[in-house]
Structures are given as C-alpha cells and as structure tokens.
Scaffold this motif. Structure first.
Motif, PDB file in Angstrom:
ATOM      1  N   ALA A 131      -5.788   5.291   4.711  1.00  0.00           N
ATOM      2  CA  ALA A 131      -5.765   3.932   5.245  1.00  0.00           C
ATOM      3  C   ALA A 131      -5.618   3.943   6.764  1.00  0.00           C
ATOM      4  O   ALA A 131      -6.286   3.162   7.470  1.00  0.00           O
ATOM      5  N   ALA A 148      -3.751  -4.372   2.538  1.00  0.00           N
ATOM      6  CA  ALA A 148      -3.168  -4.278   3.877  1.00  0.00           C
ATOM      7  C   ALA A 148      -4.233  -3.865   4.899  1.00  0.00           C
ATOM      8  O   ALA A 148      -4.298  -4.421   6.003  1.00  0.00           O
ATOM      9  N   VAL A 149      -5.091  -2.904   4.532  1.00  0.00           N
ATOM     10  CA  VAL A 149      -6.165  -2.479   5.435  1.00  0.00           C
ATOM     11  C   VAL A 149      -7.140  -3.629   5.672  1.00  0.00           C
ATOM     12  O   VAL A 149      -7.586  -3.856   6.805  1.00  0.00           O
ATOM     13  N   ALA A 177      -2.114   6.469   2.040  1.00  0.00           N
ATOM     14  CA  ALA A 177      -1.642   5.921   3.308  1.00  0.00           C
ATOM     15  C   ALA A 177      -2.323   6.606   4.493  1.00  0.00           C
ATOM     16  O   ALA A 177      -2.691   5.949   5.471  1.00  0.00           O
ATOM     17  N   TYR A 182       1.505   8.498  -2.753  1.00  0.00           N
ATOM     18  CA  TYR A 182       1.284   7.354  -1.861  1.00  0.00           C
ATOM     19  C   TYR A 182       1.029   7.773  -0.425  1.00  0.00           C
ATOM     20  O   TYR A 182       0.487   7.005   0.362  1.00  0.00           O
ATOM     21  N   MET A 241      -2.310  -1.013  -0.497  1.00  0.00           N
ATOM     22  CA  MET A 241      -2.771  -0.418   0.760  1.00  0.00           C
ATOM     23  C   MET A 241      -4.158  -0.926   1.139  1.00  0.00           C
ATOM     24  O   MET A 241      -4.444  -1.137   2.324  1.00  0.00           O
ATOM     25  N   THR A 242      -5.021  -1.138   0.141  1.00  0.00           N
ATOM     26  CA  THR A 242      -6.359  -1.655   0.430  1.00  0.00           C
ATOM     27  C   THR A 242      -6.286  -3.066   0.984  1.00  0.00           C
ATOM     28  O   THR A 242      -6.971  -3.400   1.957  1.00  0.00           O
ATOM     29  N   MET A 254     -10.976   3.835  -1.083  1.00  0.00           N
ATOM     30  CA  MET A 254      -9.613   3.844  -1.600  1.00  0.00           C
ATOM     31  C   MET A 254      -9.601   4.038  -3.111  1.00  0.00           C
ATOM     32  O   MET A 254      -8.732   4.733  -3.659  1.00  0.00           O
TER      33      MET A 254
END
Length: 286
Positions: free
Chosen positions: A27, A131-132, A24, A20, A128-129, A71
C-alpha cells in the motif's frame, strides 16, 4: 471454547505479523507511485471530460481498480503462503510440542488458522485498499485544485462508498468464504508434508489438471479451481465495461448465501480441516 478460539486467533496474529505488514508495504509503494502519477492528471482531465459517462468512469476508476486487483492478489498469495507454512512450521521449529501442551484443542487451533486467511486477511486487505483509495482521491483532488481545475468529476464518477461496500463483499465472499476449501487443502498438506510443503500442496492439483487434459482432453478440474477463485462468475457473462468484482457485487446476497457451491465447499472444508486436526494431534517435530 470461544475464549480458547480467540486466544488462538491472537496467537496467529502475534506470530505472523507479516500477514498485515506485507499488504501495508505494498500500500505504501502504491501511494508513492500514484503521487508521482497524479501530476499527469491535470493534462488528462480535459480529454476525460469530453468522453461519454461510461468511458469517463472507466478512465477515472481504472487506477483504483488496478490497486484493488493488486491488493487482492497480494491477499491471496499471503493467505496461501501462510496456510502452507501454518502447521508445517510448528513441526519444523519444534514449537508444536509447546502449543499442544496448552489447553487448546487441535480442532480449535486448525479452525483459527483457517479463519485467518478466510476472514481476517480479507478484512485487512479491504481496510488497507479503502485507505489507499481515500489517499489517492485526496492526492488527485489536491493536484487538480492546485492547477486551478475542479475535482467534482472525479468524486462523482468514483463513488467511493458504494465501491468500498462492493469490495468488502468481493473480498470476504469470493476471496474468503468461497475459497475456504482451497485454504483448507493447503492446511491439510501443511500438516502432512514430511518435507517441501509447497510442492506437496501445489503439484497434486497441477498434476490432476494435466492428466485430465492429456487423457480426456477436458479441463473440468482446472475450471473448478478457477471458479473457486472467481466466485463462480463466468467472465464471458460480464456486461460491457464491467469488471469481475462488479459482476460479483451485483449478485444478491441471498443468491450467494444460498449457492449450493458455497455449502458444498463448506462441507469439503470441514472434511479437510478434520483431517488436518487429526494429523496435528499425532504430529511430531521434524
């Protein structure tokens, strides 16, 4: 059984924090790059607003699709690297003797190692994608408002929630479940390879594809591998302005779950995992 499986999963996440950390870090780099790019948005919005709806969406969504693609590729690479080293690494650092002394079966351990790239890693990449994407949208909104422009067009064309749901379907379905046989093959090679597991994992498929092309003039084996990575979607059947992810997302869930290719892949995965578990049972330090 369930407790042992969950313990094995926690062990994998504890030992492989880079699973992870790598997405991260990417990102964070993407957010920094988009923050610099966002200052060009005010000058581009007038041009985008003059386009038809289809081209507006294509222009606005393009950076977000690019992020999702980066990603996804990162997730595939991280998953492949993890699988190739998962069982070989135990033999290389002699920790296989310690882990085999614990009350966790070889089958449970190998299954847990498969679940990491098939289920957990796609979920991490998806979170994470998304969130980005949210951060990118907020940055875009802040820049446009600061320049006295409205961000309603961006919000309307982006459709963040449906896109996020489609992305989850794509990552878990295509890059997870449908790709499970490929990850299982990498685990088998990781359990067997005496040295250089990456070469043993990737050279045989490349060699088979090359020999087929030279001897028969066909590319069926290579097409089959690419089909696994694409979810069985033919790129020639895409609609105008549609991405591969959009094509997969519009397929009914019942069609995906009932696909013979999916269940055939599960059968192959089970055989490969059984072989990997058997090899691990008799594994000795290198």
């Amino acid at each position: 059984m369930i407790r042992s499986f969950l313990w094995a999963l926690r062990r994998e996440l504890w030992e492989s924090r880079w699973l992870y950390l790598a997405p991260a870090c990417l990102a964070a780099v993407i957010v920094a790059g988009f923050a610099a790019y966002a200052f060009r948005l005010p000058g581009q919005m007038a041009t985008i607003a003059s386009l038809d709806a289809l081209r507006q969406r294509s222009a606005i969504v393009a950076p977000y699709d690019m992020v999702a693609g980066l990603m996804m590729v990162t997730g595939l690479l991280v998953g492949a690297i993890y699988c190739v080293d998962a069982l070989y690494g135990e033999r290389r650092d002699h920790s296989v003797l310690l882990w085999k002394s614990l009350p966790v079966s070889d089958g449970t351990t190998v299954l847990a190692k498969l679940v990491v790239p098939v289920v957990l890693l796609p979920l991490v990449v998806w979170a994470m994608t998304v969130a980005v994407h949210v951060v990118m949208l907020l940055i875009s909104t802040a820049v446009l408002v600061a320049h006295g422009q409205e961000a309603a067009l961006v919000w309307r064309q982006l459709r963040l929630v449906p896109t996020s749901v489609a992305l989850l379907y794509h990552l878990v379905g295509v890059h997870g479940l449908f790709t499970a046989p490929l990850y299982a093959w990498l685990l088998l090679m990781s359990a067997w390879a005496p040295r250089a597991p990456f070469l043993w994992a990737f050279l045989p498929p490349v060699g088979v594809a090359f020999l087929e092309r030279v001897a028969l003039g066909t590319t069926r084996f290579a097409d089959m591998l690419l089909s696994r990575l694409s979810g069985g979607v033919d790129s020639t059947q895409l609609r105008p302005g549609e991405t591969m992810m959009d094509s997969v997302a519009r397929l009914p869930l019942s069609h995906f779950v009932g696909s013979p290719a999916l269940w055939a892949g599960f059968a192959i995965t089970a055989l490969l995992l059984a072989g990997a578990a058997r090899l691990r049972r008799h594994a000795q330090p290198i």
